[in-house]
Design an enzyme around this catalytic site. Structure first.
Site, PDB file in Angstrom:
ATOM      1  N   SER A   1       0.826  -1.202   0.000  1.00  0.00           N
ATOM      2  CA  SER A   1       0.000   0.000   0.000  1.00  0.00           C
ATOM      3  C   SER A   1       0.867   1.262   0.000  1.00  0.00           C
ATOM      4  O   SER A   1       1.677   1.465  -0.907  1.00  0.00           O
ATOM      5  CB  SER A   1      -0.963  -0.050   1.180  1.00  0.00           C
ATOM      6  OG  SER A   1      -2.011   0.886   1.029  1.00  0.00           O
TER       7      SER A   1
ATOM      8  N   ASP B   1      -9.532  -5.637  -4.677  1.00  0.00           N
ATOM      9  CA  ASP B   1      -9.041  -4.600  -3.779  1.00  0.00           C
ATOM     10  C   ASP B   1      -9.980  -3.401  -3.814  1.00  0.00           C
ATOM     11  O   ASP B   1     -10.128  -2.745  -4.842  1.00  0.00           O
ATOM     12  CB  ASP B   1      -7.630  -4.179  -4.208  1.00  0.00           C
ATOM     13  CG  ASP B   1      -6.914  -3.299  -3.193  1.00  0.00           C
ATOM     14  OD1 ASP B   1      -7.589  -2.480  -2.537  1.00  0.00           O
ATOM     15  OD2 ASP B   1      -5.686  -3.416  -3.078  1.00  0.00           O
TER      16      ASP B   1
ATOM     17  N   HIS C   1      -7.413  -5.872  -0.279  1.00  0.00           N
ATOM     18  CA  HIS C   1      -6.260  -4.987  -0.097  1.00  0.00           C
ATOM     19  C   HIS C   1      -5.279  -5.572   0.915  1.00  0.00           C
ATOM     20  O   HIS C   1      -4.063  -5.526   0.709  1.00  0.00           O
ATOM     21  CB  HIS C   1      -6.748  -3.613   0.372  1.00  0.00           C
ATOM     22  CG  HIS C   1      -5.663  -2.596   0.443  1.00  0.00           C
ATOM     23  ND1 HIS C   1      -4.977  -2.153  -0.671  1.00  0.00           N
ATOM     24  CD2 HIS C   1      -5.128  -1.915   1.500  1.00  0.00           C
ATOM     25  CE1 HIS C   1      -4.073  -1.253  -0.305  1.00  0.00           C
ATOM     26  NE2 HIS C   1      -4.147  -1.097   1.002  1.00  0.00           N
TER      27      HIS C   1
END
Length: 276
Positions: free
Chosen positions: A97, A227, A256
């Site tokens: 991320s 995601d 995610h």
């Protein structure tokens, strides 16, 4: 485990596990978490004979809660301070991320010849927010709401995110894990509100497009097709197209937070890439 002091006098917490002469993997966590979010990977790769390192970004986890410097340049420089302190040039750098953005900026700002390979997992590059020349991005109002919720009721927001879109626990057929939700909340609340607030701008508005074109080392891009936080079409897909030497692996149905919920699959694919 220990601390390193950066050039601008910020204390950065890090973990350093494994034999000092083993090949090194450096893990970079996502927003608003800490190095603890890599438990499943660090334990796995430690067992595979690697030396594993992870740091809490400034303002996050156990690192110093300074009020400024919450941007990709500082994050990359903080990484460089840990690398220099430990003498681990030539490591594989893995980012999830927001941590994927840190990996890109570290490679381009501190010379890719100091990095063996890079991995972007569910990562924010190349640019998340919608702009005139990035019409597929997410509307800025989404990130404005992130900041509003972080500022006004961070404890509630940090429960809502893992309970819902982060792990896809809000989707039909996905069983929620209360311990995972609690652990996400614990990590988030360890950090500073100001750091978390500013970091939203860093992960959503930093434009990595041009610098990604200059990276020549092998890069693995891993992204879940389900995601909800960093959609594949605007991130992983475009990152793989921009990088000169990339391998793209996508995962139908993965969320995610797939390094945690799908650790067996992610770890096996990471290991294959690192050893290739």
């Amino acid at each position: 485990m220990g601390y390193v002091t950066t050039d601008d006098n910020v204390e950065i917490y890090y973990k350093d596990w494994g034999p000092k002469d083993a090949p090194v993997i450096f893990f970079h966590h996502g927003w608003p978490l800490s190095a603890d979010d890599w438990d499943a990977q660090m334990m796995f790769f430690l067992g595979e004979g690697f030396r594993v390192v992870a740091a809490d970004r400034r303002g996050h986890g156990r690192s110093e809660q300074v009020w400024d410097g919450h941007d990709m340049d500082h994050y990359a420089d903080d990484t460089a301070a840990v690398v220099k302190h430990l003498g681990i040039e030539g490591a594989v750098h893995v980012g999830h991320s927001t941590g994927g953005g840190v990996v890109v900026r570290y490679i381009t700002r501190h010379h890719e010849d100091k990095v063996a390979k890079g991995v972007l997992i569910s990562a924010v590059p190349p640019l998340m927010v919608k702009t005139d020349d990035n019409p597929d991005g997410l509307d800025k109002s989404i990130f404005d709401d992130f900041q509003k919720n972080t500022k006004e009721n961070r404890a509630q927001f940090f429960n809502d995110v893992p309970s819902g879109p982060f792990y896809n626990f809000d989707q039909d057929g996905v069983e929620a894990s209360e311990p995972l939700i609690h652990n996400w909340w614990r990590q988030g609340m360890m950090g500073g509100a100001k750091a978390h607030y500013d970091s939203i701008v860093a992960f959503s508005q930093t434009d990595f497009r041009e610098e990604m074109k200059t990276i020549t080392i092998p890069m693995l891009v891993m992204h879940g097709e389900a995601d909800q936080v960093v959609p594949f079409e605007i991130s992983g897909k475009k990152s793989a197209e921009l990088l000169q030497n990339s391998t793209l692996k996508t995962y139908p149905g993965f969320p995610h937070g797939m390094p945690t919920t799908e650790a067996d699959t992610i770890n096996a694919d990471l290991l294959a890439f690192i050893r290739s």
